[in-house]
Design a protein around this motif. Structure first.
Motif, PDB file in Angstrom:
ATOM      1  N   ALA A 157       0.819  -1.204   0.000  1.00  0.00           N
ATOM      2  CA  ALA A 157       0.000   0.000   0.000  1.00  0.00           C
ATOM      3  C   ALA A 157       0.856   1.259   0.000  1.00  0.00           C
ATOM      4  N   ALA A 158       2.013   1.207   0.665  1.00  0.00           N
ATOM      5  CA  ALA A 158       2.867   2.390   0.796  1.00  0.00           C
ATOM      6  C   ALA A 158       3.725   2.649  -0.425  1.00  0.00           C
ATOM      7  N   ALA A 159       4.059   1.602  -1.156  1.00  0.00           N
ATOM      8  CA  ALA A 159       5.051   1.721  -2.237  1.00  0.00           C
ATOM      9  C   ALA A 159       4.688   2.752  -3.307  1.00  0.00           C
ATOM     10  N   PRO A 160       3.423   2.921  -3.688  1.00  0.00           N
ATOM     11  CA  PRO A 160       3.104   3.958  -4.702  1.00  0.00           C
ATOM     12  C   PRO A 160       3.149   5.379  -4.159  1.00  0.00           C
ATOM     13  N   ARG A 161       3.498   5.547  -2.873  1.00  0.00           N
ATOM     14  CA  ARG A 161       3.485   6.868  -2.229  1.00  0.00           C
ATOM     15  C   ARG A 161       2.079   7.477  -2.323  1.00  0.00           C
ATOM     16  N   PRO A 162       1.062   6.790  -1.788  1.00  0.00           N
ATOM     17  CA  PRO A 162      -0.325   7.208  -2.000  1.00  0.00           C
ATOM     18  C   PRO A 162      -0.665   8.496  -1.265  1.00  0.00           C
ATOM     19  N   ASP A 163      -1.618   9.217  -1.828  1.00  0.00           N
ATOM     20  CA  ASP A 163      -2.174  10.387  -1.139  1.00  0.00           C
ATOM     21  C   ASP A 163      -3.144   9.963  -0.044  1.00  0.00           C
ATOM     22  N   ILE A 164      -3.820   8.845  -0.260  1.00  0.00           N
ATOM     23  CA  ILE A 164      -4.860   8.380   0.657  1.00  0.00           C
ATOM     24  C   ILE A 164      -4.649   6.895   0.922  1.00  0.00           C
ATOM     25  N   VAL A 165      -4.673   6.504   2.198  1.00  0.00           N
ATOM     26  CA  VAL A 165      -4.628   5.097   2.584  1.00  0.00           C
ATOM     27  C   VAL A 165      -5.956   4.741   3.244  1.00  0.00           C
ATOM     28  N   LEU A 166      -6.605   3.701   2.739  1.00  0.00           N
ATOM     29  CA  LEU A 166      -7.845   3.185   3.298  1.00  0.00           C
ATOM     30  C   LEU A 166      -7.539   1.835   3.929  1.00  0.00           C
ATOM     31  N   ALA A 167      -7.859   1.681   5.201  1.00  0.00           N
ATOM     32  CA  ALA A 167      -7.552   0.438   5.915  1.00  0.00           C
ATOM     33  C   ALA A 167      -8.826  -0.099   6.564  1.00  0.00           C
ATOM     34  N   ASP A 168      -9.159  -1.339   6.246  1.00  0.00           N
ATOM     35  CA  ASP A 168     -10.387  -1.963   6.753  1.00  0.00           C
ATOM     36  C   ASP A 168     -10.006  -3.023   7.790  1.00  0.00           C
ATOM     37  N   GLU A 169     -10.175  -2.702   9.062  1.00  0.00           N
ATOM     38  CA  GLU A 169      -9.831  -3.604  10.163  1.00  0.00           C
ATOM     39  C   GLU A 169      -8.421  -4.187   9.980  1.00  0.00           C
ATOM     40  N   PRO A 170      -7.401  -3.359   9.857  1.00  0.00           N
ATOM     41  CA  PRO A 170      -6.062  -3.863   9.520  1.00  0.00           C
ATOM     42  C   PRO A 170      -5.447  -4.748  10.581  1.00  0.00           C
ATOM     43  N   THR A 171      -5.970  -4.720  11.810  1.00  0.00           N
ATOM     44  CA  THR A 171      -5.422  -5.580  12.864  1.00  0.00           C
ATOM     45  C   THR A 171      -6.409  -6.674  13.264  1.00  0.00           C
ATOM     46  N   GLY A 172      -7.492  -6.822  12.513  1.00  0.00           N
ATOM     47  CA  GLY A 172      -8.568  -7.729  12.911  1.00  0.00           C
ATOM     48  C   GLY A 172      -8.176  -9.186  12.983  1.00  0.00           C
ATOM     49  N   ASN A 173      -7.215  -9.622  12.169  1.00  0.00           N
ATOM     50  CA  ASN A 173      -6.817 -11.027  12.148  1.00  0.00           C
ATOM     51  C   ASN A 173      -5.540 -11.299  12.934  1.00  0.00           C
ATOM     52  N   LEU A 174      -5.114 -10.341  13.751  1.00  0.00           N
ATOM     53  CA  LEU A 174      -3.817 -10.439  14.418  1.00  0.00           C
ATOM     54  C   LEU A 174      -3.983 -10.432  15.928  1.00  0.00           C
ATOM     55  N   ASP A 175      -3.013 -11.049  16.621  1.00  0.00           N
ATOM     56  CA  ASP A 175      -3.023 -10.974  18.077  1.00  0.00           C
ATOM     57  C   ASP A 175      -2.673  -9.550  18.509  1.00  0.00           C
ATOM     58  N   SER A 176      -2.903  -9.242  19.780  1.00  0.00           N
ATOM     59  CA  SER A 176      -2.782  -7.862  20.245  1.00  0.00           C
ATOM     60  C   SER A 176      -1.369  -7.315  20.089  1.00  0.00           C
ATOM     61  N   ARG A 177      -0.360  -8.133  20.347  1.00  0.00           N
ATOM     62  CA  ARG A 177       1.017  -7.645  20.236  1.00  0.00           C
ATOM     63  C   ARG A 177       1.377  -7.350  18.786  1.00  0.00           C
ATOM     64  N   THR A 178       1.030  -8.269  17.897  1.00  0.00           N
ATOM     65  CA  THR A 178       1.314  -8.068  16.477  1.00  0.00           C
ATOM     66  C   THR A 178       0.508  -6.898  15.933  1.00  0.00           C
ATOM     67  N   GLY A 179      -0.763  -6.811  16.382  1.00  0.00           N
ATOM     68  CA  GLY A 179      -1.603  -5.705  15.941  1.00  0.00           C
ATOM     69  C   GLY A 179      -1.048  -4.354  16.354  1.00  0.00           C
ATOM     70  N   ALA A 180      -0.453  -4.289  17.550  1.00  0.00           N
ATOM     71  CA  ALA A 180       0.137  -3.027  18.003  1.00  0.00           C
ATOM     72  C   ALA A 180       1.269  -2.591  17.086  1.00  0.00           C
ATOM     73  N   GLY A 181       2.053  -3.572  16.602  1.00  0.00           N
ATOM     74  CA  GLY A 181       3.124  -3.248  15.661  1.00  0.00           C
ATOM     75  C   GLY A 181       2.591  -2.726  14.346  1.00  0.00           C
ATOM     76  N   ILE A 182       1.473  -3.302  13.885  1.00  0.00           N
ATOM     77  CA  ILE A 182       0.865  -2.844  12.635  1.00  0.00           C
ATOM     78  C   ILE A 182       0.328  -1.427  12.796  1.00  0.00           C
ATOM     79  N   ILE A 183      -0.234  -1.120  13.965  1.00  0.00           N
ATOM     80  CA  ILE A 183      -0.717   0.240  14.222  1.00  0.00           C
ATOM     81  C   ILE A 183       0.423   1.235  14.095  1.00  0.00           C
ATOM     82  N   GLU A 184       1.574   0.916  14.683  1.00  0.00           N
ATOM     83  CA  GLU A 184       2.718   1.818  14.605  1.00  0.00           C
ATOM     84  C   GLU A 184       3.146   2.025  13.151  1.00  0.00           C
ATOM     85  N   LEU A 185       3.126   0.951  12.382  1.00  0.00           N
ATOM     86  CA  LEU A 185       3.529   1.055  10.978  1.00  0.00           C
ATOM     87  C   LEU A 185       2.532   1.890  10.180  1.00  0.00           C
TER      88      LEU A 185
END
Length: 232
Positions: A157-185
């Protein structure tokens, strides 16, 4: 304040079901400005994901108007919409949607190559390193953990240098620790590229980090938030 990068004016979405038409979204009026992070919250079935799809032109409003980066999405052809998404949007889903027969590097580079970017490979490598997968870029999705696969999806998602990022439950399938890392990213993507970030989430900690949160209920912006939706 600058012109909004996303604007919905009385937008509605009605889909045909087995028992007839179903009103998914109704009378959505909302502005999102450049560099903003907006959280979309609400109970299951409230229309959050459908609203995200309208913003990205993945669904067409059946009434009202949706404008992205100055383009009226309802008046664009499918090819024009696809080009707009390719050049200006990054989309991250709860399910990673990686191509299983391609390595992480190929998954990130291929959309860039299809867009004619000469630096597709180097840019893909840079983004994979930015999400901590420099040592895993030649692995296939089946060789990666769920968190690693979501990081590949973020790099894509980041590689095209987008103006807008749309994220639909990006941590929904992840455990809390892994999800926290995705939030930071995700927020790091906003900081690195200045992207506007709109995300659907059920996670209170993720919503709390957004500049603004819009709650949906039964396909409408919750009472008391309509004025904030256009004035924030």
């Amino acid at each position: 304040m600058s012109d909004p990068v996303l604007s919905l004016d009385n937008a509605a979405l009605t889909l045909q079901g087995n028992a007839g038409p179903v009103q998914i979204l109704d009378a959505i009026t909302l502005d999102v400005h450049r560099g903003e992070t907006l959280g979309l919250v609400g109970p299951s079935g409230s229309g959050k994901s459908s609203l995200l799809m309208l913003m990205g032109g993945l669904e067409r409003a059946t009434d009202g108007q949706v404008t992205a980066l100055g383009h009226d999405l309802s008046n664009m052809s499918e090819d024009a919409l696809a080009r707009l998404r390719r050049d200006h949007f990054g989309v991250v889903f709860q399910s990673f949607h990686l191509i299983p027969t391609m390595t992480a590097l190929e998954n990130v580079a291929t959309p860039l190559e299809l867009a004619g970017k000469r630096d597709a490979q180097s840019r893909a490598q840079e983004e994979l390193e930015a999400v901590g997968l420099g040592a895993r870029m030649h692995h296939y999705p089946s060789q990666l953990s769920g968190g690693e696969q979501q990081r590949v999806a973020l790099a894509r998602a980041a590689a095209p240098r987008p103006d807008i990022v749309l994220a639909d439950e990006p941590t929904g399938n992840l455990d809390s620790r892994t999800g926290a890392g995705i939030i930071e990213l995700l927020f790091g993507l906003r900081d690195r590229h200045g992207a506007t970030l709109v995300m659907v989430t059920h996670a209170p900690d993720l919503a709390d980090r957004c500049d603004r949160v819009i709650a949906l209920s039964d396909g409408r912006i919750a009472t008391g938030q309509a004025e904030d939706a256009v004035c924030a």
